[in-house]
Design an enzyme around this catalytic site. Structure first.
Site, PDB file in Angstrom:
ATOM      1  N   ARG A 103       0.822  -1.233   0.000  1.00  0.00           N
ATOM      2  CA  ARG A 103       0.000   0.000   0.000  1.00  0.00           C
ATOM      3  C   ARG A 103       0.844   1.266   0.000  1.00  0.00           C
ATOM      4  O   ARG A 103       0.398   2.327   0.438  1.00  0.00           O
ATOM      5  CB  ARG A 103      -0.986   0.021   1.173  1.00  0.00           C
ATOM      6  CG  ARG A 103      -1.978  -1.101   1.122  1.00  0.00           C
ATOM      7  CD  ARG A 103      -3.266  -0.743   1.828  1.00  0.00           C
ATOM      8  NE  ARG A 103      -4.203  -1.843   1.715  1.00  0.00           N
ATOM      9  CZ  ARG A 103      -4.321  -2.810   2.599  1.00  0.00           C
ATOM     10  NH1 ARG A 103      -3.598  -2.815   3.692  1.00  0.00           N
ATOM     11  NH2 ARG A 103      -5.178  -3.776   2.396  1.00  0.00           N
ATOM     12  N   LYS A 132       3.019  11.496 -11.068  1.00  0.00           N
ATOM     13  CA  LYS A 132       2.138  10.690 -11.917  1.00  0.00           C
ATOM     14  C   LYS A 132       2.861   9.391 -12.206  1.00  0.00           C
ATOM     15  O   LYS A 132       3.978   9.400 -12.738  1.00  0.00           O
ATOM     16  CB  LYS A 132       1.839  11.405 -13.233  1.00  0.00           C
ATOM     17  CG  LYS A 132       0.713  12.412 -13.134  1.00  0.00           C
ATOM     18  CD  LYS A 132       0.315  12.895 -14.513  1.00  0.00           C
ATOM     19  CE  LYS A 132      -0.774  13.933 -14.422  1.00  0.00           C
ATOM     20  NZ  LYS A 132      -1.083  14.510 -15.744  1.00  0.00           N
ATOM     21  N   GLU A 165       9.349  18.072 -24.701  1.00  0.00           N
ATOM     22  CA  GLU A 165       8.768  18.414 -23.388  1.00  0.00           C
ATOM     23  C   GLU A 165       9.350  19.725 -22.854  1.00  0.00           C
ATOM     24  O   GLU A 165       8.671  20.448 -22.127  1.00  0.00           O
ATOM     25  CB  GLU A 165       9.003  17.291 -22.369  1.00  0.00           C
ATOM     26  CG  GLU A 165       8.297  15.977 -22.680  1.00  0.00           C
ATOM     27  CD  GLU A 165       6.821  15.954 -22.258  1.00  0.00           C
ATOM     28  OE1 GLU A 165       6.283  17.000 -21.848  1.00  0.00           O
ATOM     29  OE2 GLU A 165       6.223  14.871 -22.364  1.00  0.00           O
ATOM     30  N   LYS A 170       7.245  23.122 -13.593  1.00  0.00           N
ATOM     31  CA  LYS A 170       6.420  21.959 -13.259  1.00  0.00           C
ATOM     32  C   LYS A 170       6.124  21.926 -11.758  1.00  0.00           C
ATOM     33  O   LYS A 170       4.989  21.669 -11.343  1.00  0.00           O
ATOM     34  CB  LYS A 170       7.101  20.658 -13.709  1.00  0.00           C
ATOM     35  CG  LYS A 170       6.277  19.453 -13.316  1.00  0.00           C
ATOM     36  CD  LYS A 170       6.333  18.335 -14.280  1.00  0.00           C
ATOM     37  CE  LYS A 170       5.243  17.311 -13.952  1.00  0.00           C
ATOM     38  NZ  LYS A 170       5.288  16.142 -14.797  1.00  0.00           N
ATOM     39  N   GLU A 183      -4.483  17.317 -10.686  1.00  0.00           N
ATOM     40  CA  GLU A 183      -5.018  17.772 -11.973  1.00  0.00           C
ATOM     41  C   GLU A 183      -6.524  18.045 -11.937  1.00  0.00           C
ATOM     42  O   GLU A 183      -7.294  17.537 -12.743  1.00  0.00           O
ATOM     43  CB  GLU A 183      -4.678  16.756 -13.072  1.00  0.00           C
ATOM     44  CG  GLU A 183      -4.695  17.395 -14.459  1.00  0.00           C
ATOM     45  CD  GLU A 183      -4.106  16.499 -15.542  1.00  0.00           C
ATOM     46  OE1 GLU A 183      -2.932  16.116 -15.418  1.00  0.00           O
ATOM     47  OE2 GLU A 183      -4.824  16.197 -16.491  1.00  0.00           O
ATOM     48  N   ARG A 221      -3.043  21.845 -13.759  1.00  0.00           N
ATOM     49  CA  ARG A 221      -2.028  20.848 -14.120  1.00  0.00           C
ATOM     50  C   ARG A 221      -2.239  20.319 -15.538  1.00  0.00           C
ATOM     51  O   ARG A 221      -1.305  19.893 -16.199  1.00  0.00           O
ATOM     52  CB  ARG A 221      -2.012  19.694 -13.105  1.00  0.00           C
ATOM     53  CG  ARG A 221      -0.900  18.711 -13.422  1.00  0.00           C
ATOM     54  CD  ARG A 221      -0.568  17.763 -12.283  1.00  0.00           C
ATOM     55  NE  ARG A 221       0.498  16.867 -12.704  1.00  0.00           N
ATOM     56  CZ  ARG A 221       1.177  16.077 -11.901  1.00  0.00           C
ATOM     57  NH1 ARG A 221       0.918  16.070 -10.615  1.00  0.00           N
ATOM     58  NH2 ARG A 221       2.130  15.291 -12.375  1.00  0.00           N
ATOM     59  N   ASN A 260      -0.263  19.159 -20.236  1.00  0.00           N
ATOM     60  CA  ASN A 260      -0.596  18.247 -21.333  1.00  0.00           C
ATOM     61  C   ASN A 260      -0.681  18.954 -22.678  1.00  0.00           C
ATOM     62  O   ASN A 260      -1.250  18.408 -23.630  1.00  0.00           O
ATOM     63  CB  ASN A 260      -1.918  17.540 -21.043  1.00  0.00           C
ATOM     64  CG  ASN A 260      -1.741  16.472 -19.989  1.00  0.00           C
ATOM     65  OD1 ASN A 260      -0.793  15.711 -20.037  1.00  0.00           O
ATOM     66  ND2 ASN A 260      -2.629  16.449 -19.020  1.00  0.00           N
ATOM     67  N   HIS A 284      -0.438  16.956 -25.843  1.00  0.00           N
ATOM     68  CA  HIS A 284      -0.545  15.536 -25.500  1.00  0.00           C
ATOM     69  C   HIS A 284      -1.811  14.867 -26.027  1.00  0.00           C
ATOM     70  O   HIS A 284      -1.847  13.643 -26.168  1.00  0.00           O
ATOM     71  CB  HIS A 284      -0.446  15.346 -23.979  1.00  0.00           C
ATOM     72  CG  HIS A 284       0.960  15.466 -23.453  1.00  0.00           C
ATOM     73  ND1 HIS A 284       1.701  16.616 -23.561  1.00  0.00           N
ATOM     74  CD2 HIS A 284       1.763  14.556 -22.823  1.00  0.00           C
ATOM     75  CE1 HIS A 284       2.898  16.426 -23.002  1.00  0.00           C
ATOM     76  NE2 HIS A 284       2.952  15.187 -22.556  1.00  0.00           N
ATOM     77  N   HIS A 302      -1.000  11.484 -27.748  1.00  0.00           N
ATOM     78  CA  HIS A 302      -1.432  10.161 -27.282  1.00  0.00           C
ATOM     79  C   HIS A 302      -2.157   9.398 -28.394  1.00  0.00           C
ATOM     80  O   HIS A 302      -1.999   8.176 -28.532  1.00  0.00           O
ATOM     81  CB  HIS A 302      -2.317  10.293 -26.036  1.00  0.00           C
ATOM     82  CG  HIS A 302      -1.531  10.669 -24.806  1.00  0.00           C
ATOM     83  ND1 HIS A 302      -2.126  11.111 -23.652  1.00  0.00           N
ATOM     84  CD2 HIS A 302      -0.202  10.670 -24.562  1.00  0.00           C
ATOM     85  CE1 HIS A 302      -1.176  11.371 -22.739  1.00  0.00           C
ATOM     86  NE2 HIS A 302      -0.011  11.107 -23.282  1.00  0.00           N
ATOM     87  N   HIS A 323       7.648   9.321 -27.543  1.00  0.00           N
ATOM     88  CA  HIS A 323       6.670  10.181 -26.855  1.00  0.00           C
ATOM     89  C   HIS A 323       6.975  11.667 -27.060  1.00  0.00           C
ATOM     90  O   HIS A 323       6.105  12.445 -27.435  1.00  0.00           O
ATOM     91  CB  HIS A 323       6.613   9.833 -25.365  1.00  0.00           C
ATOM     92  CG  HIS A 323       5.729  10.749 -24.579  1.00  0.00           C
ATOM     93  ND1 HIS A 323       4.358  10.776 -24.736  1.00  0.00           N
ATOM     94  CD2 HIS A 323       6.014  11.717 -23.662  1.00  0.00           C
ATOM     95  CE1 HIS A 323       3.837  11.697 -23.941  1.00  0.00           C
ATOM     96  NE2 HIS A 323       4.821  12.288 -23.281  1.00  0.00           N
TER      97      HIS A 323
HETATM   98  N1  GLY Z   1       3.266  15.032 -17.665  1.00  0.00           N
HETATM   99  C1  GLY Z   1       2.176  15.822 -17.264  1.00  0.00           C
HETATM  100  C2  GLY Z   1       2.013  15.899 -15.778  1.00  0.00           C
HETATM  101  O1  GLY Z   1       2.845  15.432 -15.040  1.00  0.00           O
HETATM  102  O2  GLY Z   1       1.016  16.405 -15.320  1.00  0.00           O
END
Ligand code: GLY
Length: 369
Positions: A121, A143, A185, A227, A237, A241, A245, A248, A252, A266
């Protein structure tokens, strides 16, 4: 030797991102304050391991290291290697207060972070990102996750690392294509929220690509600062946040259409996606044509992928790509959400993109291949 520390301020889950050269060689001293036992479990891949694992072992000094090496590549980020990692960590008797180290790029960081999130956990983990992409983005912010057949990163958890060590020197061993993919990025940060940083990148990114350590250090630091600030405001998010993206939603869908293969890395998809986001913004009358052209020219000069025409092999039609976008995690009440821009450094989140405008853009971009 310069070292910068960028704090990620998340109350009890706060941590530092340390940025410098030679951090791997003193990993033991950097990590020691977190350790209860002088033992760590390191997970890496078969690209990074042969190049850098023994150096990490030496850098850990008298901290004992056990290690697992997974196959390199996006296809590792699924259930089979995830199960293998969890079972290996349990076989190593990793306990709740122990430290697991993710030593690699985004795939290793995401998978190991997710394993750390669910093992007993939740165990603590340290990110030692070895790619530009992982240093500026995926190792920071908690993430974690793996891919599903239905789409990228659809199975995962928020689980913050206890420390991130971004060793700029390790970027010297990156193949040029991987470095440029990571650059997708980096440029994203300028585009989404810092026009001055974008200007700086236009001038200095060619030197970065040639190996200028000071320029690389500055770009990683500025990206991580941005960031960290966004993540501290919106860890899970709920709002801002999503700005991270930028590019993205397109990326994606393209990654899914190319089977998460070498056809499109990516960060290359992020670069193409950022251009498409600015073009879509222009089609919707939000920003001038000149901005998408300026971005395209910059990315072309850097030598990264810019357009759908730069992706080898077949791509599906516009409606299929839109269908792939529908699996995006940002979809809300069944509506696609995009990050668009009113200018460089002025991105925002919206669901108000008419389907016919999106379809026309994709159809034209596919026809231009
Ligand atoms: N890669 C996008 C984020 O970490 O929110």
């Amino acid at each position: 030797m310069t070292q910068d520390v960028v704090p990620v301020a998340l109350g009890a889950r706060s941590y530092e991102v340390r940025i410098g050269t030679g951090l791997i060689d003193r990993a033991g001293a950097e990590i020691a304050p977190l350790l209860r036992k002088r033992r760590v479990a390191v997970v890496t891949d078969d690209t990074v391991g042969p190049l850098h694992l023994e150096r990490l072992r030496a850098g850990l000094g008298d901290v004992e290291m056990v290690s697992l090496t997974l196959p390199a590549g996006e296809s590792t980020k699924g259930w089979p290697e995830f199960t293998r990692t969890c079972e290996w960590l349990l076989a190593q008797k990793v306990e709740r207060k122990d430290i697991v180290i993710a030593f690699g790029g985004g795939v290793i960081g995401d998978l190991v972070g997710f394993a750390a999130a669910v093992l007993r956990r939740g165990v603590r983990f340290v990110q030692i990102p070895t790619t530009l992409l992982a240093q500026v983005d995926s190792s920071v912010g908690g993430k974690t996750g793996i891919n599903a057949p239905q789409g990228k990163n659809l199975i995962g958890a928020f689980h913050q690392p206890s420390l991130v060590l971004a060793d700029i020197g390790i970027l010297d061993s990156l193949p040029p294509r991987d470095f440029l993919a990571g650059y997708g990025e980096v440029v994203k940060y300028g585009l989404l929220g810092d026009a001055a940083f974008y200007d700086w990148l236009e001038k200095n990114a060619p030197a970065m690509a040639r190996g200028d350590t000071a320029a690389r250090h500055h770009a990683v630091k500025r990206s991580v600062e941005m960031k960290a600030e966004i993540v501290a405001r919106d860890e899970t998010e709920e709002g801002d946040r999503a700005l991270l993206n930028l590019g993205h939603t397109f990326c994606h869908a393209l990654e899914s259409a190319t089977g998460y293969s070498d056809r499109l890395l990516h960060g290359e998809g992020v670069a193409i996606g950022c251009v498409m986001a600015f073009e879509l913004s222009q089609r919707l009358g939000l920003c001038s044509q000149e901005l998408a052209s300026r971005l395209r020219a910059h990315l072309r000069a850097m030598g990264t992928k810019v357009d759908l025409a730069d992706i080898a092999g077949d791509l599906p039609d516009a409606d299929t790509l839109i269908g792939l976008m529908a699996q995006d995690k940002k979809v809300l009440d069944g509506k696609l959400r995009f990050i668009l821009a009113r200018g460089i450094g002025q991105a925002f989140v919206t669901s108000e993109v008419p389907a016919d405008v999106l379809r026309a853009q994709l159809t034209e971009a596919l026809a231009a291949r």
